[in-house]
Design an enzyme around this catalytic site. Structure first.
Site, PDB file in Angstrom:
ATOM      1  N   HIS A 102       0.829  -1.204   0.000  1.00  0.00           N
ATOM      2  CA  HIS A 102       0.000   0.000   0.000  1.00  0.00           C
ATOM      3  C   HIS A 102       0.870   1.264   0.000  1.00  0.00           C
ATOM      4  O   HIS A 102       2.047   1.198  -0.362  1.00  0.00           O
ATOM      5  CB  HIS A 102      -0.985  -0.034   1.174  1.00  0.00           C
ATOM      6  CG  HIS A 102      -1.696  -1.355   1.277  1.00  0.00           C
ATOM      7  ND1 HIS A 102      -2.637  -1.768   0.368  1.00  0.00           N
ATOM      8  CD2 HIS A 102      -1.557  -2.375   2.177  1.00  0.00           C
ATOM      9  CE1 HIS A 102      -3.066  -2.976   0.695  1.00  0.00           C
ATOM     10  NE2 HIS A 102      -2.424  -3.375   1.782  1.00  0.00           N
ATOM     11  N   GLU A 139      -1.515   0.410   8.141  1.00  0.00           N
ATOM     12  CA  GLU A 139      -0.710  -0.683   7.592  1.00  0.00           C
ATOM     13  C   GLU A 139       0.403  -0.134   6.700  1.00  0.00           C
ATOM     14  O   GLU A 139       1.536  -0.642   6.718  1.00  0.00           O
ATOM     15  CB  GLU A 139      -1.599  -1.635   6.794  1.00  0.00           C
ATOM     16  CG  GLU A 139      -0.842  -2.776   6.154  1.00  0.00           C
ATOM     17  CD  GLU A 139      -1.702  -3.618   5.235  1.00  0.00           C
ATOM     18  OE1 GLU A 139      -1.160  -4.580   4.636  1.00  0.00           O
ATOM     19  OE2 GLU A 139      -2.907  -3.300   5.085  1.00  0.00           O
ATOM     20  N   HIS A 194       3.110  -6.947   4.402  1.00  0.00           N
ATOM     21  CA  HIS A 194       1.744  -6.535   4.716  1.00  0.00           C
ATOM     22  C   HIS A 194       1.436  -6.842   6.189  1.00  0.00           C
ATOM     23  O   HIS A 194       2.220  -7.494   6.885  1.00  0.00           O
ATOM     24  CB  HIS A 194       0.734  -7.267   3.829  1.00  0.00           C
ATOM     25  CG  HIS A 194       0.779  -6.867   2.401  1.00  0.00           C
ATOM     26  ND1 HIS A 194      -0.070  -5.930   1.856  1.00  0.00           N
ATOM     27  CD2 HIS A 194       1.597  -7.267   1.386  1.00  0.00           C
ATOM     28  CE1 HIS A 194       0.195  -5.768   0.575  1.00  0.00           C
ATOM     29  NE2 HIS A 194       1.213  -6.574   0.263  1.00  0.00           N
ATOM     30  N   GLU A 276       2.085 -11.579   5.520  1.00  0.00           N
ATOM     31  CA  GLU A 276       1.155 -10.903   6.419  1.00  0.00           C
ATOM     32  C   GLU A 276       1.713 -11.095   7.840  1.00  0.00           C
ATOM     33  O   GLU A 276       1.652 -12.183   8.400  1.00  0.00           O
ATOM     34  CB  GLU A 276      -0.246 -11.506   6.303  1.00  0.00           C
ATOM     35  CG  GLU A 276      -0.887 -11.362   4.930  1.00  0.00           C
ATOM     36  CD  GLU A 276      -1.476  -9.976   4.688  1.00  0.00           C
ATOM     37  OE1 GLU A 276      -1.390  -9.116   5.596  1.00  0.00           O
ATOM     38  OE2 GLU A 276      -2.037  -9.756   3.590  1.00  0.00           O
TER      39      GLU A 276
END
Length: 312
Positions: A102, A139, A194, A276
């Site tokens: 992101h 995040e 992430h 993650e």
């Protein structure tokens, strides 16, 4: 201010009483010095400060195995260089691309990131805003921080490290561009960092691996095996360094998840995985993810996995 030349020296008092003792002393030293010079000529230069007289040239000593003699002497104040000091770095000539998931600016550019891009198996949003903790820690901030820590660790070992973005653009890049960055770099490994946004109580990390895809511009078949190897090694290093458990809600306890719907994996032509690191919506894990000390452990774990993979 300094003075130069005898014309600036102050007059000196006569020193006749010292002349005879000095003459005698100098006379006494001449035979000793001559003898020492003759001995030096017999044994040659042993690396000390003495040098042959200019009018008596000697044959140059052969070069040492380490290389030609450049006329320089080692500084006794500096420690000798051991062979290990000159050894190549363990990751020399290796290229690693880190993809911080992101972008902190995505939330201000929703129209841009909502544009559809081709991921091989269909079309999907360019990017998303990502998740955050209940207290608002984004995040995108987390992923960029871990990426910086990981870059420093890998560069210390000689790797060439590139980021898909470094907080230096307003939004994005899109998922297809992220894949192209790793491909164009001919990366030996790519890791997309992430953190998840699942329900409270869902805890643990998981590594997302590319599944076999052969559609449109996507063909992951050449990288499925190497990407799994990379992902397994990162999972091992991450668990060891952070003490985190594999996800209790994805991967059936293995910490591994195979997907074919992610453009960043589908369009990659080099070994690539997603990690993650934890669930930002769970209070206990949010406390870890917002800790700088824990993020450093996370970076160490990821680095260990990458290094293990690159060394084979």
């Amino acid at each position: 201010m300094s003075y130069a030349g005898p014309e600036f020296d102050p007059p000196r008092p006569p020193r006749r009483l010292l002349r005879r003792p000095l003459t005698v002393t100098a006379a006494a030293l001449v035979p000793t010095a001559l003898a020492g010079w003759l001995v030096w000529q017999a044994v040659g230069d042993d690396g000390g400060a003495a040098r042959a007289a200019p009018q008596t040239p000697r044959q140059a000593a052969p070069a040492s195995p380490a290389g030609p003699d450049d006329g320089k002497r080692p500084d006794p104040a500096e420690p000798p260089v051991s062979p290990s000091d000159s050894a190549p770095s363990p990751l020399a000539h290796k290229v690693v691309v880190i993809d911080p998931g992101h972008n902190p600016g995505n939330s201000r550019h929703t129209s841009e990131i909502n544009q559809q891009v081709d991921i091989g198996t269909g079309r999907k949003e360019c990017d998303t805003t990502g998740t955050s903790t209940n207290d608002g820690y984004a995040e995108a901030r987390f992923t960029l921080d871990v990426a910086h820590r990981l870059r420093a660790l890998l560069e210390e070992q000689g790797a060439t490290v590139r980021l898909t973005h470094d907080g230096d653009r307003d939004w994005g890049p899109c998922v297809d561009e992220r894949a192209r960055i790793g491909n164009a770099a001919h990366a030996d490994a790519v890791v997309s960092i992430h953190a998840d946004g699942s329900a409270a109580g869902n805890r643990g990390f998981h590594v997302i691996l590319p599944g076999p895809v052969h559609a449109g511009a996507a063909d992951t078949r050449p990288i499925v095996g190497s990407s799994r190897d990379l992902g397994e090694r990162i999972a091992d290093g991450f668990r060891r360094e952070t003490g985190a458990a594999p996800s209790n809600y994805i991967g059936e306890g293995t910490g591994l998840d195979v997907r074919t719907d992610l453009g960043g994996l589908n369009l990659s032509t080099v070994p690539k995985v997603f990690l993650e690191c934890g669930n930002m919506r769970d209070g206990a894990e949010a406390a870890l993810l917002t800790s700088g000390a824990w993020r450093q452990k996370a970076a160490h774990g990821i680095s260990e996995g990458i290094v293990s993979f690159l060394r084979g």
